[in-house]
Motif scaffolding. Structure first.
Motif: not given
Length: 275
Positions: A205-215, A238-246, A248-255
């Protein structure tokens, strides 16, 4: 003020200077390109393109050459200057390449195509050609991408995790044999101790990185940055808050993804079905 004169006759253009130094060191050593390739385990044509200035290769090649010639840091520094040349790459991507070379761990999500470090030459060629590259430029970009695969293969290679959308695996190459080779390469790569590959099924199903290739890249100092991209552009976050949000989305998707073992089984099944 009088115009400064060059101290040496060597090129002042970073890319050409790198090529000149690579060629000079080999010639001074007395080794042929073929002999050097055999010693280092790199393709002879790759080393030849470095010397002709047709390719910058990767930081791994620069480091390997520095080790071979006993010139610690020299060629890597010249490579970094060549990469930093504004005529070569956009600023954000130049910074990303340096961070990638220094990372101690990387984790990735592939929404549309396989990450470059997991691609076969044939996959890279078809993908880049679909983006409009042709001729020498296409060949040079494929060569550079293959050079970056060395990032994961050395003795001190970083830990790497890639979560691959089922949609990526459901988009084959035009040549079935080349596609089979790509799937086999994924399976072989997943057996390495430092590499983890997981498949995210469409049924998740849908998740927070559905349309974003991310490294994500983590440095030895513990700092994490992210590189996000579409087929048209990329952005270094590089902003710490933005990276943290990404993250979190990655961790939820990995689950939601299959386990590494179940992912290998999934890819093996796709290979059988494609045969």
């Amino acid at each position: 003020m009088p115009q400064r004169r060059a101290v040496t006759s060597r090129s002042q253009e970073p890319r050409q200077r790198f090529a000149e130094e690579v060629r000079r060191l080999r010639e001074r050593s007395g080794a042929s390109l073929r002999q050097l390739a055999e010693q280092l385990g790199w393709d002879c044509s790759t080393l030849g393109k470095l010397e002709r200035g047709q390719s910058l290769g990767s930081p791994e090649i620069a480091r390997a050459l520095d080790d071979y010639y006993g010139t610690p840091g020299l060629l890597l520094a010249l490579w970094e200057l060549a990469v930093a040349d504004p005529t070569q790459f956009k600023e954000r991507y130049r910074r990303y390449m340096v961070l990638e070379a220094e990372a101690v761990s990387l984790w990735h999500y592939a929404v549309s195509n396989l990450p470059g470090v997991l691609q076969t030459p044939e996959y890279a060629s078809e993908l880049l050609a679909a983006g409009g590259l042709t001729g020498d430029e296409l060949e040079a970009q494929v060569e550079a991408r293959m050079g970056r695969r060395g990032l994961l293969l050395g003795e001190n290679a970083p830990q790497f995790r890639s979560i691959i959308s089922e949609a990526v695996l459901g988009t084959p190459l035009s040549d079935s044999e080349e596609w089979h080779a790509q799937l086999r390469h994924l399976l072989d790569t997943a057996r390495r101790a430092n590499i983890t590959i997981q498949v995210l099924q469409l049924s998740a199903g849908l998740h927070g990185l559905s349309n974003t290739n991310t490294m994500f890249l983590r440095s030895a100092a513990g700092q994490t940055v992210a590189w996000i991209e579409t087929g048209y552009s990329g952005e270094l976050v590089q902003d710490a808050a933005d990276v943290e949000q990404l993250q979190l989305r990655y961790d939820l998707m990995r689950d939601l993804a299959l386990s590494p073992s179940a992912s290998r089984t999934f890819i093996e099944r796709m290979l059988k079905e494609a045969s």
